[in-house]
Enzyme design. Sequence first.
Site, PDB file in Angstrom:
ATOM      1  N   PRO A 110       0.739  -1.136  -0.091  1.00 16.68           N
ATOM      2  CA  PRO A 110      -0.075   0.044  -0.068  1.00 16.68           C
ATOM      3  C   PRO A 110       0.675   1.355  -0.027  1.00 16.68           C
ATOM      4  O   PRO A 110       1.656   1.316   0.889  1.00 16.68           O
ATOM      5  CB  PRO A 110      -0.749  -0.116   1.388  1.00 16.68           C
ATOM      6  CG  PRO A 110       0.039  -1.063   2.265  1.00 16.68           C
ATOM      7  CD  PRO A 110       0.635  -2.108   1.287  1.00 16.68           C
ATOM      8  N   GLU A 111       0.636   2.072  -1.147  1.00 16.55           N
ATOM      9  CA  GLU A 111       1.301   3.186  -1.126  1.00 16.55           C
ATOM     10  C   GLU A 111       0.219   4.450  -1.120  1.00 16.55           C
ATOM     11  O   GLU A 111      -0.848   4.189  -0.800  1.00 16.55           O
ATOM     12  CB  GLU A 111       2.169   3.261  -2.453  1.00 16.55           C
ATOM     13  CG  GLU A 111       3.130   2.242  -2.469  1.00 16.55           C
ATOM     14  CD  GLU A 111       4.108   2.408  -3.584  1.00 16.55           C
ATOM     15  OE1 GLU A 111       4.210   3.419  -4.289  1.00 16.55           O
ATOM     16  OE2 GLU A 111       4.771   1.450  -3.853  1.00 16.55           O
ATOM     17  N   LYS A 120       1.777   7.696   3.332  1.00 13.81           N
ATOM     18  CA  LYS A 120       1.258   6.289   3.723  1.00 13.81           C
ATOM     19  C   LYS A 120       0.704   5.884   4.920  1.00 13.81           C
ATOM     20  O   LYS A 120       0.238   4.980   5.279  1.00 13.81           O
ATOM     21  CB  LYS A 120       2.355   5.321   3.395  1.00 13.81           C
ATOM     22  CG  LYS A 120       2.731   5.728   1.689  1.00 13.81           C
ATOM     23  CD  LYS A 120       3.545   4.411   1.355  1.00 13.81           C
ATOM     24  CE  LYS A 120       5.041   4.542   1.852  1.00 13.81           C
ATOM     25  NZ  LYS A 120       6.112   3.576   1.239  1.00 13.81           N
ATOM     26  N   ARG A 144       1.026  -9.678   7.019  1.00 15.68           N
ATOM     27  CA  ARG A 144       2.363  -9.759   7.086  1.00 15.68           C
ATOM     28  C   ARG A 144       2.896  -9.462   8.773  1.00 15.68           C
ATOM     29  O   ARG A 144       4.301  -9.160   8.917  1.00 15.68           O
ATOM     30  CB  ARG A 144       3.143  -9.247   5.975  1.00 15.68           C
ATOM     31  CG  ARG A 144       3.053  -9.604   4.754  1.00 15.68           C
ATOM     32  CD  ARG A 144       3.978  -9.067   3.595  1.00 15.68           C
ATOM     33  NE  ARG A 144       3.336  -9.184   2.417  1.00 15.68           N
ATOM     34  CZ  ARG A 144       3.908  -8.637   1.247  1.00 15.68           C
ATOM     35  NH1 ARG A 144       5.077  -7.665   1.455  1.00 15.68           N
ATOM     36  NH2 ARG A 144       3.489  -8.880   0.167  1.00 15.68           N
ATOM     37  N   LYS A 183      21.122  16.983  -2.970  1.00 17.63           N
ATOM     38  CA  LYS A 183      21.214  15.552  -2.597  1.00 17.63           C
ATOM     39  C   LYS A 183      21.963  14.691  -3.717  1.00 17.63           C
ATOM     40  O   LYS A 183      21.885  14.790  -4.731  1.00 17.63           O
ATOM     41  CB  LYS A 183      19.756  14.749  -2.660  1.00 17.63           C
ATOM     42  CG  LYS A 183      18.760  15.607  -1.949  1.00 17.63           C
ATOM     43  CD  LYS A 183      18.993  15.505  -0.308  1.00 17.63           C
ATOM     44  CE  LYS A 183      17.835  16.067   0.440  1.00 17.63           C
ATOM     45  NZ  LYS A 183      18.262  15.848   2.088  1.00 17.63           N
TER      46      LYS A 183
END
Length: 509
Positions: A70-71, A130, A196, A237
């Site tokens: 799930p995102e 999320k 899970r 970055k």
Amino acid sequence: MADDLRIFLPLLLPDTSDSSSSDSSLDFFKDLIEQAKAAELLEEFEHSNEQSRRVRINRNNDLLKREREPELPEVEASRRAIAENCIGKKIIRSVVADDDDAYVIDGVSRSDFEASLTGKTIVGAHRKGKIMWIELDSPPFPLFQFGSAGAIYIKGIDGKKYKRSAVRDTDEWPFECSKLFIELDDGLELSFIDKRRSAKVRLLENPATVAPISELGPDAFLEPMTQDELFEALSKKKVAIKTLLLDQSFISGIGDWIADEVLYQAKIHPLQAAASIPKEVCAALHMSLKEVIEHSVEVDAVSSHFPVDWLIHYRWCKKPGKINGMAIEFINVGGRTTAYVPELQKLSGDQAVKVAVKPVHLLGEESFGPSQKRKSSDSGIYRADTPNVEVSSGFVIPDINEDPSPRRQKRREKKDKGPSSRNEYPRDITGRFEEYMAMKKELMDIKRIREEKYLTLADEQREALRQIMYDNDFETFNRPTDNVHPSMLEITLARKREIAKKYGWPCNF
């Protein structure tokens, strides 16, 4: 149990001349033995299946990873479902799972959690990244971190519109892997599941101001960066672009499949350093981020409604394939399996040169770096002062008086010999690496096929055993008791009552 019944059967049967009663009692106990054997077989099978399931989980089995994690789109679909169906309704009952997985409920006891929800009214549903939380008419509020397999189900609502299918529609409600069950005053029921055991559910007074929400970066859907803001953030970055996109403190809500999809559509290599991405490529990345997230949210994360040319339709099976005629390959980026199309997504700038000359040492292959000198008996280098005899067969017969210890060559000797055998016979690193990856993919496919066959067989065997038990129970329950011996009548009725209770059948005796 079946063996015990077989031993004590002669002692339980009454000594009577009534043959019909004896036959009926004998049939009854034979049924008991058959059912006991079926029950023991089913218990043994499920135990072995559970053990193998745990082994697969502990080894991070690839089969379990085929389900999409799930995102942002999946969590947003769950939030919308609660907002549309639950706001304004009162919680009349909440139940936390009483099992060894209860640690999903974090930082609060079962009783305290249930008491904090019961009697409250749902007034809102919120999400960042999320993570989702439900606002009640008074704090604390339940917060849901979906982990790798969390999902919210609402009974009676078509779940396919707002969540991925982690359980079957035929499974008993509430589902076996349910961690939290909530019942509302209009009869609506919802359940938070986690197959899970990686999700977390917490109670927080003000979720938006404390961790984990306060540690998140801007939401990729609700608070998107402008093109200039994204370019400026990337320029600071030096990490790989996919690693940066997965950093929830940089942008929240993006996971594996979204990152792979937007990089594919923007034609950016997943290992490309973020700071090295030029402004025009950053514009393509910004556009693909916007389009992928907005469309996936619009269709409630149902992948069958995604455009057919999206990478997600090919990447999740982790199998070699092609998209638009171009090969898909898998690499590891920051510890995450990553799909990309080498023909389309190429490293640029200094990275392209560095990667081209960087040696790749496969497992079991020698290293020929400066710190590890190659020593070979057939290198073709012989000392002039050694009386070796070279014959036409290509073998060298050494003198028995020769000192067997190797002697380090002098610099002048090396210079006189010209190029070394290493330079004369360069290794085809690229070819070896491709061969290794092909073998690895083939082994993974074999492993996947075997596991799929095992799971299918396991389901079929389990269902067959359950059907045998059901048929035996049904026959026993409906068998008349007219011919049962009086001494066996109470045992027979007790067995029938047990069967009725097991299946919820009406029983008036």
